[in-house]
Design an enzyme around this catalytic site. Sequence first.
Site, short mmCIF file in Angstrom:
data_model
loop_
_atom_site.label_atom_id
_atom_site.label_comp_id
_atom_site.label_asym_id
_atom_site.label_seq_id
_atom_site.Cartn_x
_atom_site.Cartn_y
_atom_site.Cartn_z
CG HIS A 62 -2.07 -0.73 1.06
ND1 HIS A 62 -2.74 -1.28 2.16
CD2 HIS A 62 -2.66 -1.56 0.02
CE1 HIS A 62 -3.89 -2.08 1.62
NE2 HIS A 62 -3.79 -2.30 0.37
CG ASP A 64 -0.39 3.97 4.07
OD1 ASP A 64 -0.45 3.06 3.02
OD2 ASP A 64 -0.68 4.09 5.23
CG HIS A 65 2.72 1.06 4.75
ND1 HIS A 65 3.10 0.94 6.12
CD2 HIS A 65 1.41 1.20 4.85
CE1 HIS A 65 2.11 1.01 6.96
NE2 HIS A 65 1.13 1.36 5.99
CG HIS A 140 -3.42 -4.82 5.55
ND1 HIS A 140 -4.79 -4.01 6.42
CD2 HIS A 140 -3.09 -3.59 4.80
CE1 HIS A 140 -4.50 -2.80 5.96
NE2 HIS A 140 -3.73 -2.53 4.93
CG ASP A 210 -1.23 -0.61 7.87
OD1 ASP A 210 -0.33 -0.33 8.19
OD2 ASP A 210 -1.94 -0.15 6.86
CG HIS A 268 -1.09 2.86 10.28
ND1 HIS A 268 -2.47 2.75 9.87
CD2 HIS A 268 -0.33 2.85 9.14
CE1 HIS A 268 -2.55 2.43 8.67
NE2 HIS A 268 -1.44 2.76 8.06
#
Length: 301
Positions: A62, A64-65, A140, A210, A268
């Site tokens: 994802h 944002d990682h 996730h 996450d 997070h």
Amino acid sequence: MKLNILGCYSATPRTFTNPTSQVLEINNHLFLIDCGEGTQVQLRRHKIKFNRIKHIFISHLHGDHFFGLVGLISTFRLLGRDTDLHIYAPKGLKEIITLQMKVSNSWTNYKLYFHELTNKASELVFEDDKVTVHTIPLDHRVYTNGFLFKEKEGERKLDMNAVLNQNIDVSYYRKLKQGFDVINEAGDLVKNETVTLPPKPTKSYAFCSDTAYNEAIVPIIKNVDVLYHESTFLEQHQKLAKPTKHSTAKQAASIAKQANVGQLILGHYSTRYDDLNVFKTEAQTIFENVKLGDDGKVFEI
């Protein structure tokens, strides 16, 4: 062991918050964990010598990682890096980064190694003489791993008064540090524990982001010194956690309690919240030793 949190917010970057990225300093390694957008700026802001980073661990694909990764790889090239770089990430990242470099004609002038992860069970992905890194399978929306970093037990320490009293030749000191029994100058067997002291206690750190609430990880992270666990939501928004496969602060605390960890660091956070202290308050109803992660915070482990 030192943990530098560069970013620990979910979703989009803001002028005052950053998506997930951390640097773990452990036994002369600088391990970069996730690489959200803006990571290299944060590395500079906090004066971390990122030319020392040789291993990068990406939890999942994802944006944002990992959206900061190609920029960091490119900057290494511009700075004339010649040290190998190893990236441990889900299968697919190599294809993404390779395409970006191909289209922009920006091939690295250093060796870039991708270690593609596909296993849904915990596995050893890095090991040297001082440190091990295992994956922590998370739950996730896409294939995701956390990472467990552990120091290996060091050598035993010589109790010099006891060693000298036993008339042990100096040539056996190394064997003693390695835990072996030895023969003294009189020909007698000397038990190791009578002339040595235990090594320094080892330290461990578990990164979990996450993930939905997932008790299956408890045996893997049992008794770790510090656990970083995502806490995207507060209890008032628990209904959002399940479909998005994220956790609440209370759920993170429940995992910490079941795993008997030393300390829990939350992170997070959804950017819908203005006050992070509520996360800590809610988590402490389950587990007492809770710290709030935040951009720029440093934790000594």
